[in-house]
Design an enzyme around this catalytic site. Structure first.
Site, mmCIF file in Angstrom:
data_model
loop_
_atom_site.group_PDB
_atom_site.id
_atom_site.type_symbol
_atom_site.label_atom_id
_atom_site.label_comp_id
_atom_site.label_asym_id
_atom_site.label_seq_id
_atom_site.Cartn_x
_atom_site.Cartn_y
_atom_site.Cartn_z
ATOM 1 N N ASP A 1 -1.779 -0.330 -6.214
ATOM 2 C CA ASP A 1 -2.344 0.688 -5.337
ATOM 3 C C ASP A 1 -2.709 1.896 -6.203
ATOM 4 O O ASP A 1 -1.828 2.535 -6.782
ATOM 5 C CB ASP A 1 -1.292 1.047 -4.281
ATOM 6 C CG ASP A 1 -1.723 2.212 -3.407
ATOM 7 O OD1 ASP A 1 -2.823 2.118 -2.834
ATOM 8 O OD2 ASP A 1 -0.987 3.207 -3.329
ATOM 9 N N ALA B 1 0.852 -1.191 0.000
ATOM 10 C CA ALA B 1 0.000 0.000 0.000
ATOM 11 C C ALA B 1 0.886 1.238 0.000
ATOM 12 O O ALA B 1 2.063 1.168 0.334
ATOM 13 C CB ALA B 1 -0.889 -0.017 1.233
ATOM 14 N N CYS B 2 0.306 2.373 -0.357
ATOM 15 C CA CYS B 2 1.012 3.653 -0.352
ATOM 16 C C CYS B 2 1.575 3.905 1.052
ATOM 17 O O CYS B 2 0.886 3.623 2.020
ATOM 18 C CB CYS B 2 0.026 4.754 -0.698
ATOM 19 S SG CYS B 2 0.725 6.381 -0.551
ATOM 20 N N PRO B 3 2.774 4.407 1.271
ATOM 21 C CA PRO B 3 3.711 4.876 0.244
ATOM 22 C C PRO B 3 4.720 3.812 -0.192
ATOM 23 O O PRO B 3 5.740 4.165 -0.776
ATOM 24 C CB PRO B 3 4.424 6.016 0.963
ATOM 25 C CG PRO B 3 4.505 5.546 2.387
ATOM 26 C CD PRO B 3 3.285 4.684 2.626
#
Ligand SMILES: Cc1cc2nc3c(=O)[nH]c(=O)nc-3n(C[C@H](O)[C@H](O)[C@H](O)COP(=O)(O)OP(=O)(O)OC[C@H]3O[C@@H](n4cnc5c(N)ncnc54)[C@H](O)[C@@H]3O)c2cc1C
Lengths: 82, 379
Positions: free
Chosen positions: A44, A17-19
């Site tokens: 993502d 997932a981000c980041p």
């Protein structure tokens, strides 16, 4: 267009997932010479926007963003500059 | 007999050893199962305490506790350092005492700091992520009357995603209380386009930063630090001057992991839910060393230890393991020296930070005090 891009380095960040994806790319670019072509793979959706934004800010070249399937994952192609 | 070996007696390893001692008590008594915990020192170090050390609110001695007092007596606790892992032979080499064979191995070796990855950072920067660093920073802060205080998050992932945000908000208030805030500029930097990796946390913290006059620089990835000129240079081509630099240094996992082919960067590649290693059989990883899609936090190590204890207990009894870790993460976030907020999230659920208050701040301090009871399995 992407058909014709053959990356020097592929960074598979699918599942992160981000980041995560952006940080994976930044970590790899840190160690690369100018002119290296990267393919960052991410599923993502926010990274598919954030990564190009960083690429521009950092002065590298965004070659292409390719969506695979229906938002299944994206390939972001980047060439590093000095 | 089933031999379970845990490497690392930090939060994850200790909670796991105690959960296994509890769940497998009859099996351990009969000698059907053996649980061994190996740590490279006699003490456990509870790192959350280090956040308070620079402000003189805790000492590094408070962060240490002998592991023998924390683990159940049925666990074979050894002070030794694991120097290599052979996952085919299912054997570990130890620095002092030969080798150790296992049927099931759990890696809980935590994360290491790698400040030398950024040239000039060791000489030019401070940190509060270890005992010596936190004490040095306490002395530097005590003498810091005026100038530019920069907190730069260099390492992502890093331990405790809340700590950098907490540090600047605590520094802001600490300086106010001493009448020095007007002479100090505070800047916080973060690698991506907002001030925190978790969007809801970024949205929660940004107005608090604005209120307190804490500047933020985003898309900021330090490439080098010039300790003489006191300048940070970034990959994005920007420069930032500082007088006091507090950095969250880059992190790395365990060299053991890399050498054993268990994952890149020293982080064990695991299934997000079962926590089983992807590149070897009968190997698990919990806590900071496990490469999962959530934060490197003690609460994560704790919940993961619970899931792996259940899985191992089933496996030791010849049953199919079904317990899983759902990504649950819990953090208290200090927003000054007397208020805090609380967040909780999982793989499926985003955090929803609320307004900070004093009650949660006391909750965090109380948790830190009571931590040694949770490690023991009493809470
Ligand atoms: C300043 C700071 C504040 C924090 N605040 C919070 C917070 O408020 N809330 C929160 O949830 N988390 C917080 N954390 C994060 C938390 O401390 C870690 O996520 C947690 O300690 C991880 O536990 P672990 O068991 O994976 O590793 P650790 O607790 O780091 O334990 C690993 C152990 O393994 C040992 N070891 C390593 N290699 C070997 C080897 N080869 N052989 C034998 N032993 C070995 C180490 O010596 C160590 O004892 C904070 C961290 C820091 C730095």
């Amino acid at each position: 267009m992407s058909e014709s891009i053959s990356p020097d380095v592929t960074v598979d960040s699918r599942g992160a997932a981000c980041p995560g994806p952006l940080m994976d790319l930044i970590g790899k670019i840190k160690q690369a010479d100018a002119g290296t072509v990267f393919e960052l793979q991410t599923n993502d959706s926010s990274s598919s926007h954030d990564v190009p934004e960083w690429v521009e800010k950092a002065g590298h070249e965004l070659l292409d963003v390719v969506e695979h399937g229906d938002g299944e994952y994206w390939s972001i192609f980047v060439e590093t500059r000095e | 007999m089933t031999r379970i070996v845990i490497v690392g007696g930090g939060t994850g390893g200790t909670v796991l050893a105690n959960r296994l001692a509890d769940k497998l008590a009859p099996d351990l008594k009969r000698g059907d199962v053996e649980v061994t915990l190996v740590n490279d020192g006699p003490d456990q170090v509870y790192k959350p305490t280090f956040l308070y050390v620079p402000f003189g609110e805790a000492t590094v001695e408070e962060a240490r506790h002998p592991i023998v007092d924390l683990v159940d007596r049925t666990v074979d606790f050894r002070v030794d350092r694991v120097t290599s892992i052979d996952t085919d032979a299912k054997r570990l080499s130890l620095q002092r005492d030969g080798a150790l064979e296992y049927d099931y191995l759990v890696l809980a070796t935590g994360a290491n700091l790698a400040p030398d990855e950024v040239p000039g950072l060791v000489e030019g920067g401070h940190h509060f992520y270890g005992a010596a660093g936190a004490e040095k920073l306490r002395d530097a802060l005590a003498e810091f009357e005026a100038g530019h205080l920069v907190l730069s998050v260099i390492g992502v992932p890093h331990m405790c995603p809340a700590a950098p945000v907490e540090f600047v908000m605590m520094a802001d208030q600490w300086l106010r209380e001493r009448g020095r805030r007007e002479d100090v500029d505070i800047t916080y930097t973060y690698p991506i386009q907002r001030i925190h990796g978790l969007e809801p946390v970024a949205e929660w913290a940004q107005p608090l930063f604005d209120e307190r006059g804490i500047e933020a620089e985003t898309f900021f990835n330090p490439e080098s630090v010039d300790p003489d000129e006191r300048v940070i240079e970034t990959m994005e081509g920007t420069e930032l001057d500082y007088d006091l630099l507090v950095a969250i240094p880059p992190h790395s996992g365990s060299p053991l992991v890399e050498e054993a082919g268990l994952g890149d960067g020293g982080w064990v590649a695991v299934d997000n839910r079962t926590l089983e290693a992807e590149h070897a059989d009968d190997v698990y990883a919990i806590g900071d060393v496990a490469d999962v899609a959530t934060s490197k936090a003690g609460s994560v190590a704790h919940y993961q230890a619970g899931a792996v204890a259940d899985r191992l207990a089933s496996q030791a009894r010849g049953q199919v393991p079904t317990a899983e870790y759902d990504g649950k993460t819990m953090c208290f976030v200090e927003s000054g020296t007397d208020e805090a907020a609380f967040i909780e999230f999982s793989y499926e659920r985003q955090p929803e930070p609320r307004d900070p208050n004093q009650f949660v701040h006391w909750g965090k301090l109380a948790y830190n005090e009571a931590y040694w009871l949770t490690a023991r399995g009493l809470l």
